[in-house]
Every structure is written in structure tokens, then in C-alpha cells.
Design an enzyme around this catalytic site. Structure first.
Site, PDB file in Angstrom:
ATOM      1  CB  THR A 141      36.584  39.979  38.188  1.00 10.19           C
ATOM      2  OG1 THR A 141      37.417  38.912  37.785  1.00 10.19           O
ATOM      3  CG2 THR A 141      36.883  41.235  37.443  1.00 10.19           C
ATOM      4  CB  CYS A 274      40.940  30.710  43.877  1.00 11.37           C
ATOM      5  SG  CYS A 274      40.906  31.269  45.596  1.00 11.37           S
TER       6      CYS A 274
HETATM    7  P1  NAD Z   1      43.099  38.713  37.114  1.00  9.08           P
HETATM    8  O1  NAD Z   1      44.479  38.221  37.329  1.00  9.08           O
HETATM    9  O2  NAD Z   1      42.629  38.904  35.724  1.00  9.08           O
HETATM   10  O3  NAD Z   1      42.919  40.116  37.859  1.00  9.08           O
HETATM   11  C1  NAD Z   1      43.225  40.267  39.222  1.00  9.08           C
HETATM   12  C2  NAD Z   1      43.542  41.720  39.519  1.00  9.08           C
HETATM   13  O4  NAD Z   1      44.809  42.036  38.976  1.00  9.08           O
HETATM   14  C3  NAD Z   1      42.577  42.716  38.901  1.00  9.08           C
HETATM   15  O5  NAD Z   1      42.371  43.801  39.782  1.00  9.08           O
HETATM   16  C4  NAD Z   1      43.290  43.169  37.657  1.00  9.08           C
HETATM   17  O6  NAD Z   1      42.852  44.454  37.254  1.00  9.08           O
HETATM   18  C5  NAD Z   1      44.708  43.162  38.116  1.00  9.08           C
HETATM   19  N1  NAD Z   1      45.706  42.958  37.092  1.00  9.08           N
HETATM   20  C6  NAD Z   1      45.833  41.870  36.288  1.00  9.08           C
HETATM   21  N2  NAD Z   1      46.904  42.001  35.496  1.00  9.08           N
HETATM   22  C7  NAD Z   1      47.460  43.202  35.809  1.00  9.08           C
HETATM   23  C8  NAD Z   1      48.602  43.925  35.342  1.00  9.08           C
HETATM   24  N3  NAD Z   1      49.392  43.462  34.371  1.00  9.08           N
HETATM   25  N4  NAD Z   1      48.886  45.113  35.907  1.00  9.08           N
HETATM   26  C9  NAD Z   1      48.104  45.628  36.891  1.00  9.08           C
HETATM   27  N5  NAD Z   1      47.003  45.000  37.361  1.00  9.08           N
HETATM   28  C10 NAD Z   1      46.698  43.819  36.821  1.00  9.08           C
HETATM   29  O7  NAD Z   1      42.153  37.713  37.894  1.00  9.08           O
HETATM   30  P2  NAD Z   1      40.580  37.697  38.046  1.00  9.08           P
HETATM   31  O8  NAD Z   1      39.973  37.070  36.851  1.00  9.08           O
HETATM   32  O9  NAD Z   1      40.072  38.991  38.473  1.00  9.08           O
HETATM   33  O10 NAD Z   1      40.483  36.666  39.253  1.00  9.08           O
HETATM   34  C11 NAD Z   1      40.572  35.297  39.042  1.00  9.08           C
HETATM   35  C12 NAD Z   1      41.934  34.739  39.342  1.00  9.08           C
HETATM   36  O11 NAD Z   1      42.330  35.078  40.667  1.00  9.08           O
HETATM   37  C13 NAD Z   1      41.922  33.236  39.301  1.00  9.08           C
HETATM   38  O12 NAD Z   1      43.109  32.765  38.750  1.00  9.08           O
HETATM   39  C14 NAD Z   1      41.771  32.835  40.750  1.00  9.08           C
HETATM   40  O13 NAD Z   1      42.246  31.549  41.052  1.00  9.08           O
HETATM   41  C15 NAD Z   1      42.598  33.895  41.423  1.00  9.08           C
HETATM   42  N6  NAD Z   1      42.191  34.116  42.806  1.00  9.08           N
HETATM   43  C16 NAD Z   1      43.018  33.726  43.786  1.00  9.08           C
HETATM   44  C17 NAD Z   1      42.652  33.905  45.109  1.00  9.08           C
HETATM   45  C18 NAD Z   1      43.529  33.458  46.233  1.00  9.08           C
HETATM   46  O14 NAD Z   1      43.198  33.753  47.377  1.00  9.08           O
HETATM   47  N7  NAD Z   1      44.628  32.776  45.990  1.00  9.08           N
HETATM   48  C19 NAD Z   1      41.428  34.502  45.421  1.00  9.08           C
HETATM   49  C20 NAD Z   1      40.607  34.911  44.365  1.00  9.08           C
HETATM   50  C21 NAD Z   1      41.002  34.726  43.059  1.00  9.08           C
END
Ligand code: NAD
Length: 467
Positions: A141, A274
Site C-alpha cells: 500500500t 521502507c
Molecule cells: P503488508 O505486508 O500489509 O502488505 C503487502 C502486500 O501483501 C499487500 O498486497 C497485502 O495485501 C499482501 N498480504 C499481506 N499479508 C498477506 C497474506 N497473509 N496473504 C496474502 N497477501 C498478503 O505491507 P504494506 O503495509 O502494504 O507495506 C508496508 C510494508 O512493506 C512495510 O513493512 C515496508 O517496509 C515494506 N516494504 C518493503 C519494500 C522493499 O522494497 N523491501 C518496499 C515497500 C514496502
């Protein structure tokens, strides 16, 4: 009817072409890559990728160019960024424009797939980068559109098709990006459905995607939950997970500049990236002067310990992040706690100890805790501790090359920015290409097209060595 050989050949060729085209496959009834059913989306991407494999690289290049162009169009850029802020309720419109432009312009394309060759008495061997096939990409998101743009360009440049599973809270803007990409690809004669998604993304649809036998690679950009899930999938997986980037300031740093860089970096898109500074560690000798200078750049210091406790209670109730504050600016947060701050306040800062929840947790909002240490060595060890072994990102402001080097070795992050704001690490104001999928856990680093390709060797025995 008498048909001559040329006419027969023409008819056969046109039939073969029809059969070869994904446009006519039964699975391809999604419009602009948008499907109601996840299984249909995967099937369509599978057919499209098989067709794509037979097309020349020249078409790939043309498609990538068209994908960049459509996203750079002023009206598209503005609509997407405004929608991303509105739909997710997070981030800063102006900063999203910067991030979007960065993703479009600095994501490497087909040129990233470099061929290696060995030649000698026994012939010629080439090592080439070949697609996986259909990739399932789960997007966050926090950078919903930038990740689709960045992954879309990189994955297609490597010859794959991609099925996106966006976060439900970024559904509409993600669908818009997929739609625009499909239209741009079609306009230059590329196949339909190389980039697809579903109308109603959910955990269930993501699970179908992850388990689908025709999906050969999974790429998760998100928090620890989804990264763990793809790593346990039994498929080739890239995990780009959470960070908690520390920024360390020692007594040799240019403190005025460090203060500005830290405020600029940590407030970028309301601290959603991130890679953004999440806690400051500063050598005691220069701490007061750093805070003084941060205030000059829009930091507002909270000293009331009772108020701070109340903030912790509401922002991290029972230790779980309250999403209502994620991606919010400093004035919004201040208002929620009845803190009277100047209008131009950019970040709320506070001195804390190293175990404070604001220092330990990844907050992703305009709050920045500051921790004093006695000396730089203690600071380096604390940075390692607060980074939690994510191997993600760290920053340091110092003029001491030895200590910068010591920090780089100890912290082991994928990105280490020295004497600049965090965003320099992804090519915004720093050298190098960009990515929005930083794969610390699985080690691909700042992913590009080659991260989404298989390494294959092609050997010709006893020929074509012309040395
Ligand atoms: P999130 O983990 O809540 O969601 C990420 C994605 O995973 C979403 O599309 C969500 O729908 C999906 N998802 C989550 N749990 C799931 C499950 N059990 N089954 C299926 N799909 C699932 O994260 P967010 O709030 O959207 O993003 C923020 C997080 O992402 C932070 O921790 C940030 O550090 C990390 N991030 C990392 C990078 C990187 O390049 N390393 C880049 C952007 C964000």
C-alpha cells in the site's frame, strides 16, 4: 476452386498466425488486463507470455518505451498520484509525483539483460538471461503504483508476464496502472494480458495466485507476513521486506547538513518508504546542535513524557501499529493529540531511550525518535540492533572514513547512504538506477530485470571461436 501454391501458403500462414496469437485464446476475455477471476488472470498471462517469447527483442524495447511514455503523461501521472493518496489515505501527493517519475525514468529495461560469453578451442558458450514465465507480484500500500511501474517494466523487460496482487486498499489505482500499461502495449502492437490483475484483490486471490502451478516465480514487496509466505511457497521467490532504517550522526559530521538531510529523508512521502529514516542515533557531543538544526528545518520537539506515553498508547495499541496514523503528516498527527504546532511543521521529534517502541517499531509516519550515545562505536552497535537484521537500509553522517567503513561492515544493509538523505539510495539525488523492490532477505538487492530472469547456458561445440 484452383489455388496456386502462393495463395495456399498465404492462407496457411494467416491461420498459423491466428492460432499463435493470444488475442484469440479463450482465456483472454479480460479487458485491459483486468479479470474478475484470479485463475483466468493467470491463464491469460500464461498464454500471453508464450506468445511474447516468440516476439523479437525490438518489440520488447518498443513496449517498454510505450509503458514509460504512458506513465509520464502529465494527466496520467497526476491522476494516479492523487488517486494513490486518496485511496490509501497515506502519503504526500507532490512526493508521489517524484517517486512515480523516478520509477518510470530510472527503472532499467531490456539493456539490463547482459549476455556473457566464453570462447576458445572448444567452441563458444553464451550465458543468457531468460524469462521465468508468469510471475506473481504482491505489491504494498505504501508505494502501490511505483511498485507496479517498477516491477512491470523490469519483469516484462526480462520477457515475463506478471500477475499483480495489489493490496485491497490500493485496488483502484493499481487497476488503473494495469489498464494504462495494457493500452500502451497494445498501441505499439504488443500482446494483450502480459500485465494482469483482478477486480477484487484479497488474501484469497493472492493465495490462488501463489499456489497456481503456472506461476513460476513470486515476488513479494511488503511486510514480514507476506515475505514469509512467499518464501514458504516452494517456488522461486524474491522477498522485499520491512525495514527500520537507523541514521547515525557522529561528532565529525557536517551537522547543519545532516539535520536537513535527515528531515528531508524522513518526511519524504510522509515517511512511507521502507528506506526512510526511522530513528536517529547521535553522539551526545553534537546531539543538541543536531536537534537545534533539525528544528530550523521544520522539526517540532515533544518533551512532555506524559504526552509521549499517550502517543505510544494510540499509535501502537498493544504493540500493534495503528494504521490510521501510517503515512500521515506531522500536522495531522499533532492535531490528533491536541499539540499546537506551527503550520510548517514537517516532523515530530522526541528524545527516547533505545528500547522505546517508537525506535524499535517501523512506524512509517512523520515521527522521528532521537537516541543519544556516548560515542560512535556505541552508535554503530545500536544501529545494528535497531535495524533488527532486516539487511535493509541505514544512513550515516560522518567525515570519518574509518567509522563509515566500520558501520558499513557491521550493519550489513542492502542500502547504506553516507552523508545524504535516504532517498539517494534509490537513485533520487544519488547515482544509480532505481527500484521499489529491495530484496534484502533473499539477496537480490535493488531488483532489476535480471533479478526476474533465469540464467541459461547455450554451448556450441568446436565452432565460432574467431580469436
Ligand atoms: P503488508 O505486508 O500489509 O502488505 C503487502 C502486500 O501483501 C499487500 O498486497 C497485502 O495485501 C499482501 N498480504 C499481506 N499479508 C498477506 C497474506 N497473509 N496473504 C496474502 N497477501 C498478503 O505491507 P504494506 O503495509 O502494504 O507495506 C508496508 C510494508 O512493506 C512495510 O513493512 C515496508 O517496509 C515494506 N516494504 C518493503 C519494500 C522493499 O522494497 N523491501 C518496499 C515497500 C514496502
Amino acid at each position: 476452386m484452383n489455388l496456386d501454391a502462393t495463395t495456399i501458403e498465404k492462407i496457411v500462414k494467416s491461420i498459423v498466425k491466428e492460432l499463435d496469437s493470444p488475442q484469440d485464446n479463450a482465456a483472454c476475455y479480460g479487458e485491459d488486463g483486468i479479470f474478475e477471476d484470479m485463475n483466468d488472470a493467470v491463464e491469460a498471462a500464461f498464454v500471453a507470455q508464450a506468445y511474447y517469447m516468440k516476439q523479437p527483442l525490438a518489440l520488447r524495447r518498443k513496449m517498454i518505451e510505450a509503458m514509460r511514455e504512458v506513465m509520464l503523461k502529465k494527466e496520467n501521472m497526476e491522476t494516479i498520484c492523487a488517486m494513490a493518496v486518496e485511496e490509501t489515505g497515506m502519503g504526500n501527493y507532490e512526493h508521489k509525483l517524484v517517486k512515480q517519475k523516478l520509477a518510470v525514468e530510472k527503472t532499467p529495461g531490456v539493456e539490463d539483460l547482459e549476455t556473457a560469453a566464453f570462447s576458445g578451442d572448444e567452441g563458444l558458450t553464451v550465458v543468457e538471461l531468460s524469462p521465468f514465465g508468469v510471475i506473481g507480484a504482491i505489491t504494498p500500500t505504501t508505494n502501490p503504483t511505483e511498485t507496479i511501474i517498477n516491477n512491470g517494466i523490469g519483469m516484462l523487460a526480462a520477457g515475463n508476464a506478471v500477475v499483480f496482487a495489489p493490496h485491497p486498499r490500493a485496488k483502484n489505482v493499481s487497476i488503473l496502472c494495469v489498464r494504462l500499461f495494457n493500452q500502451a502495449i497494445a498501441a505499439v502492437g504488443g500482446p494483450k494480458n502480459l500485465i494482469v490483475t483482478t477486480t477484487n484483490p484479497s488474501i484469497e486471490t493472492s493465495n490462488i495466485l501463489m499456489a497456481h502451478p503456472k506461476v513460476k516465480m513470486l515476488v513479494a514487496t511488503g511486510g514480514p507476513g507476506i515475505v514469509d509466505t512467499v518464501l514458504r511457497s516452494g517456488k522461486k521467490a524474491i522477498g522485499a521486506g520491512a525495514g527500520n532504517p537507523p541514521v547515525l550522526v557522529d561528532e565529525t559530521a557536517n551537522i547543519e547538513k545532516a539535520a536537513k538531510d535527515i528531515v528531508d529523508g524522513c518526511t519524504f512521502d510522509n515517511n512511507l518508504p521502507c528506506i526512510a529514516e526511522k530513528e536517529v542515533i547521535v553522539v551526545d557531543q553534537v546531539a543538541d546542535y543536531l536537534i537545534f538544526n533539525m528544528k530550523k528545518h521544520g522539526a517540532y520537539e515533544i518533551k512532555d513524557r506524559g504526552l509521549l506515553d499517550k502517543m505510544v498508547e494510540e499509535i501502537l495499541p498493544e504493540g500493534r501499529l495503528n494504521r490510521d496514523f501510517v503515512g500521515k503528516d506531522a500536522c495531522y498527527i499533532a492535531k490528533k493529540f491536541n499539540i499546537d504546532v506551527p503550520e510548517d511543521t514537517r516532523v515530530l521529534i522526541m528524545e527516547t531511550n533505545k528500547d522505546h517502541p517508537f525506535a524499535v517499531e517501523e512506524l512509517m509516519m512523520c515521527i522521528l525518535p532521537i537516541i543519544r550515545v556516548d560515542n560512535v562505536d556505541e552508535g554503530i552497535e545500536l544501529a545494528v540492533e535497531l535495524e533488527h537484521g532486516n539487511r535493509h537500509t541505514a544512513m550515516m553522517h560522518s567525515r570519518n572514513v574509518e567509522k563509515l567503513s566500520q558501520m558499513a561492515k557491521r550493519v550489513q544493509t542492502t542500502i547504506f547512504v553516507k552523508n545524504g538523505p535516504s532517498y539517494c539510495g534509490i537513485g533520487a539525488g544519488g547515482e544509480g538506477y532505481t527500484t521499489f523492490t529491495i530484496a534484502g532477505p533473499t539477496g537480490e538487492g535493488l531488483t532489476t530485470a535480471k533479478s526476474f530472469a533465469r540464467i541459461r547456458r547455450c554451448v556450441l561445440k568446436d565452432a565460432f571461436s574467431i580469436r
